[in-house]
Design an enzyme around this catalytic site. Structure first.
Site, PDB file in Angstrom:
ATOM      1  N   GLU A 196       0.835  -1.220   0.000  1.00  0.00           N
ATOM      2  CA  GLU A 196       0.000   0.000   0.000  1.00  0.00           C
ATOM      3  C   GLU A 196       0.860   1.257   0.000  1.00  0.00           C
ATOM      4  O   GLU A 196       0.533   2.243   0.681  1.00  0.00           O
ATOM      5  CB  GLU A 196      -0.930   0.014   1.204  1.00  0.00           C
ATOM      6  CG  GLU A 196      -1.942  -1.101   1.213  1.00  0.00           C
ATOM      7  CD  GLU A 196      -3.027  -0.905   2.261  1.00  0.00           C
ATOM      8  OE1 GLU A 196      -2.762  -0.253   3.280  1.00  0.00           O
ATOM      9  OE2 GLU A 196      -4.143  -1.399   2.043  1.00  0.00           O
ATOM     10  N   GLU A 265      -6.513  -7.911  -0.229  1.00  0.00           N
ATOM     11  CA  GLU A 265      -7.003  -7.861   1.156  1.00  0.00           C
ATOM     12  C   GLU A 265      -8.492  -7.565   1.169  1.00  0.00           C
ATOM     13  O   GLU A 265      -8.902  -6.435   0.926  1.00  0.00           O
ATOM     14  CB  GLU A 265      -6.282  -6.772   1.966  1.00  0.00           C
ATOM     15  CG  GLU A 265      -4.843  -7.071   2.253  1.00  0.00           C
ATOM     16  CD  GLU A 265      -4.161  -5.953   3.057  1.00  0.00           C
ATOM     17  OE1 GLU A 265      -4.851  -5.212   3.780  1.00  0.00           O
ATOM     18  OE2 GLU A 265      -2.934  -5.825   2.912  1.00  0.00           O
TER      19      GLU A 265
HETATM   20  C1  GAL Z   1      -4.147  -2.593   5.251  1.00  0.00           C
HETATM   21  C2  GAL Z   1      -2.730  -3.139   5.372  1.00  0.00           C
HETATM   22  C3  GAL Z   1      -2.718  -4.412   6.194  1.00  0.00           C
HETATM   23  C4  GAL Z   1      -3.498  -4.225   7.466  1.00  0.00           C
HETATM   24  C5  GAL Z   1      -4.903  -3.760   7.125  1.00  0.00           C
HETATM   25  C6  GAL Z   1      -5.765  -3.514   8.321  1.00  0.00           C
HETATM   26  O1  GAL Z   1      -4.161  -1.278   4.853  1.00  0.00           O
HETATM   27  O2  GAL Z   1      -2.194  -3.396   4.102  1.00  0.00           O
HETATM   28  O3  GAL Z   1      -1.393  -4.771   6.463  1.00  0.00           O
HETATM   29  O4  GAL Z   1      -2.843  -3.275   8.238  1.00  0.00           O
HETATM   30  O5  GAL Z   1      -4.841  -2.553   6.453  1.00  0.00           O
HETATM   31  O6  GAL Z   1      -5.940  -4.653   9.035  1.00  0.00           O
END
Ligand code: GAL
Length: 849
Positions: A196, A265
């Site tokens: 990110e 994610e």
């Molecule tokens: C995303 C990040 C993850 C984790 C998630 C929240 O932005 O890439 O590593 O932090 O948010 O759980």
């Protein structure tokens, strides 16, 4: 005021020598071939695995958030739940805790983890980062990285790039040497560089842009032979796939038409802060988001997290993230299925799998508008054997109303905020809002500064949460009479501090301040003459998100002074300070089996009042059975706990805010982490996971360091299990997904439309259904735990269900008149509701402090 040791105790001040970290060097290199070697590439539609486009479901599991003994079970349960791929980050600070000294042992045995994935037949998406965010201490950066002269993290900075390249190369080489890439017969099909970075890139100007290009070409230059991803990176270079992260990713478009739509994610829950309530993402909304993704052209989706696990030791990030990383994931913190989420997603994955031949056959879906808020996406083409294939997704994105739509001449009712999946473009195999999976209710069984003051992290190097700053303050008779006359106290005033500050004067606590970069003003009282002023700064997880992490630091910022003296303020940066890192008990490792006798423990009497900064120890026996073991630490204040030398994490009995939890959670409408939270007004976390592999049958050493004062006599050992199961399925529900793969359906002798739905009950492994507490085929009312018989009820309901289920680990009961041998009320839509109990080992034991 400082730590004392007790089984046992005496309160005394100690100067504590810094801690020495011992490291074990071990890099296991064993070759293993799990698949016939294959290549991975991609086109605009999907990843191409061994020459075939694939629709992939991925399960996020972070290996150090579980023990190696738990890994196989987690991987198997992911596979059973319908995952094709496991995804993990690589945790740099766990693997290189001291510069140049690597750790690939125990929970950091990455090779072992990858091999277990390979041997289960699943693939792996390895996200090397090495910045990972992940609510992990310092975002995965080793704290020593801050000490490299001139270093600036995550930008075009030579010292940083050198270290990053060294580590990424190390991991790729390790994987290659162990033959773990797919072209070597291993499970790794995809990698990730950075994480990110698009979120912070602007803060770094041109150097940020250059860094992205460098990171991409550095990664590609390693010759790993599989595609690389950058998530949330709209300027990802041509040969790197930019991927989406979020609660919803349908409609996401990568930055080139040659790249597939990947969702790295899918936030299926959220993390928790000390003092926060617990997030829950409803299964119906999560399934909706996933179905919409594949509906609108997505081809790879990863649950972040499928299993969240535990931030053991001091691994949790910050500010203020709790020890549990349950995340409301389909597998809970202990690895138990979280129902109905796990089961509902399993059905969803089965439905998507049934559509896969059509999804990969079409280059793009055909779009059909079905109503103002309803739409269909149809995928058709020719399957592998040349036959025609067709799959359709019908969505109703209206948040409130059901919709009746016509599609290919048939009528369909679509629940609000839902997607129906039709693997043959005709029959509904699954609807995201209709949960057929069982609900389980978990039961817990008692088993029995630049100030002159030094900057915190520069001194502790994060080897401990604690840094003691000590100075001497001389107070005159004039000062005392000045304070008496004015009725005022002097105050310690610090412009900005994090996360916890405790102020002691002459060994007595004056007060504590908790916050993240907040001003601290603490009144103190001095005696005439010399006074010892002791400031204890504490970290509770280092920042893991944002730009310029290397500058974040800990402890104090700005001015530190004593105000209210007769002659004005006293600048504390001009005082002479002595420092102590950590606790004496930490340095001497008195929490380990080998070293705990170094301390002079004394027996704790039951009537003593709670003490601060106290070490406690006791021994306990392990509850029988296989259910996950937890320590209930609700009676304690704040501190850390170790079992047989394993650091189970920080604990903090802090109450979450009273308001903000809704009484009823409505799955409809866009999710955010404040929606559907629970646990308001309750302690954020009271139970702390002790993995069974850290326990022996009896005499387990529990050592606790308590900062604020609690009652160790009330600590108890408990087990967690899914004790109650409920299922509720109506006659109009879709047929069981497994029936779509039966030979009768495949060879055309059975029409899927004529198959009756089922209730499926499934206890945790090693448990059986011991009793049927409620069963009614008819028109039962209420929900799990509150079922009641309605006007229509088949009197043989309990006996039919008992016969099918009692004494079994799992059972299926058809929802039909046939199964219940007659129709209890013809012409009325009937439902089967069941509540069952799974038998579990019960153990109670209070600890004998
Ligand atoms: C995303 C990040 C993850 C984790 C998630 C929240 O932005 O890439 O590593 O932090 O948010 O759980």
């Amino acid at each position: 005021m400082a730590e004392s040791v007790r089984r046992f105790f005496s309160i005394q001040w100690r100067i504590l020598p810094p801690i020495i970290i011992a490291l074990v060097l071990y890099i296991p290199i064993v070759s293993g071939s799990f698949f016939k070697p294959f290549n991975v590439s991609y086109d605009h539609r999907a990843l191409i695995i061994a020459g075939k486009r694939r629709m992939l479901v991925s399960a996020g599991i972070h290996y150090p958030r579980a023990t190696p003994e738990m890994w196989s079970d987690l991987i198997e349960k992911s596979k059973e739940g319908g995952a094709d791929v496991i995804q993990t980050y690589v945790f740099w600070n766990g693997h290189e805790p001291v510069k140049g000294q690597y750790n690939f042992e125990g929970r950091y045995d990455l090779v072992k983890f990858v091999k277990l994935i390979g041997s289960s037949g699943l693939y792996l998406h390895l996200r090397i980062g090495p910045y990972v965010c992940a609510e992990w201490n310092f975002g995965g950066f080793p704290v020593w990285l801050r000490d490299i002269p001139g270093v600036e993290f995550r930008t075009d900075n030579e010292p940083f790039k050198n270290e990053m390249q060294k580590f990424v190369t190390k991991i790729v080489d390790l994987m290659r040497e162990a033959k773990l890439f797919c072209w070597q017969g291993g499970p790794i099909i995809m990698l990730q560089i950075e994480n990110e970075y698009g979120d912070v890139e602007k803060s770094y100007g041109q150097k940020g842009k250059d860094y992205v290009k460098w990171a991409a070409s550095m990664a590609l230059g390693l010759g790993a032979g599989v595609p690389w991803v950058m998530c949330k990176q709209t300027d990802a270079p041509e040969n790197i796939i930019d991927a989406c992260n979020g609660y919803y990713c349908d409609g996401f478009k990568p930055n080139s038409q040659t790249k597939p739509v990947l969702w790295t994610e899918d936030w299926d829950g959220w993390y928790t802060k000390w003092g926060g309530s617990l997030p829950h993402r409803p299964a119906e909304d999560l399934a909706f988001a996933v179905a919409r993704f594949y509906q609108r052209g997505g081809s790879f989706q990863n649950y972040y997290m499928y299993f969240g696990g535990t931030n053991f030791g001091r691994t949790s990030g910050g500010p203020f993230y709790i020890t549990s990383y349950d995340y409301d994931a389909p597998l809970d913190e202990y690895g138990l299925r979280s129902e109905p989420k796990w089961g509902h997603l399993k059905d969803l994955h089965a439905a998507i799998k049934l559509c896969e031949p059509a999804l990969v056959a079409a280059d793009a879906p055909q779009y059909r508008k079905l109503g103002s808020n309803q739409e269909a996406h149809i995928y058709h083409g020719h399957g592998e054997t040349g036959g025609k294939v067709c799959a359709a997704f019908l969505a109703n994105i209206d948040e409130h109303k059901s919709a009746h739509v016509k599609f290919n001449g048939q009528s369909y009712t679509l629940a609000p905020w839902s997607v129906s999946i039709l693997p043959d473009c005709r029959h509904v195999a699954f609807n995201t809002a209709k949960v057929g999976a069982q609900t389980s209710v978990k039961t817990v069984e008692s088993a029995r500064p630049r100030l002159g003051l030094l900057e915190h992290l520069n001194v502790t190097k994060d080897r401990s949460d604690y840094l003691w700053h000590k100075t001497r303050i001389n107070v005159t008779e004039d000062d005392i009479s000045f304070w008496k006359k004015n009725g005022a106290n002097p105050t310690v005033s610090i412009d900005s501090m994090r996360d916890v500050l405790r102020v002691f004067v002459n060994k007595q606590l004056s007060g504590s301040v908790v916050g993240h970069w907040v001003k601290a003003v603490q009144p103190v009282s001095f005696v005439q003459g010399n006074n010892d002023l002791l400031l204890l700064t504490q970290t509770v997880g280092l920042q893991n998100y944002g730009a310029f992490l290397e500058k974040d630091g800990a402890g104090f910022r700005g001015k530190a002074k004593l105000t209210g003296f007769k002659n004005g303020d006293m600048d504390l940066s001009k005082s002479s300070w002595t420092y102590q890192v950590g606790l004496k008990g930490e340095a001497e490792k008195i929490y380990t089996v080998e070293h705990n006798e170094k301390a002079e423990w004394s027996t704790l009497e039951t009537d003593v009042s709670p003490s601060m900064f106290m070490w406690y120890k006791t021994y306990f026996d392990t509850p029988d059975g296989t259910d996950p073991v937890v320590l209930d630490l609700e009676s304690m204040g704040k501190g850390q706990a170790w079992v047989n030398g394993h650091h189970i994490g920080r604990y903090w009995n802090i109450i979450s805010q009273k308001d903000g939890c809704e009484k009823a959670c409505d799955y409809r409408g866009a999710y955010n982490s404040d929606k559907c939270t629970t646990n308001c007004g309750q302690p954020t976390q009271t139970r702390y996971h002790v993995p069974r592999s850290w326990l022996k049958p009896s005499s387990n050493l529990l050592v606790i360091f308590e900062e604020t004062g609690g009652n160790p006599f009330k600590i108890s050992v408990k087990t967690v299990t899914a004790g109650i199961l409920c299922g509720q399925v109506s006659e109009s529900h879709y047929p069981p997904l497994r029936k779509w793969s039966t030979p009768d359906y495949m060879n055309g002798t059975m029409s899927i439309g004529s198959v009756a739905p089922e209730v499926h009950l499934h206890c945790e492994d090693g448990h059986v259904i011991s009793s049927i507490e409620f069963a009614s085929y008819g028109t039962p009312r209420g929900s799990c735990h509150r079922f009641s018989i309605g006007k229509c009820h088949a009197s043989n309901s309990i006996s039919i269900v008992s016969e099918a289920c009692k004494g079994r680990n799992s059972c299926f009961i058809e929802v039909s008149n046939t199964a219940f041998r007659s129709d209890p009320c013809s012409g009325i839509l009937k439902t089967l509701a069941v509540m069952a109990r799974c038998s579990s080992t019960q153990n109670t034991s209070d600890l004998g402090f």
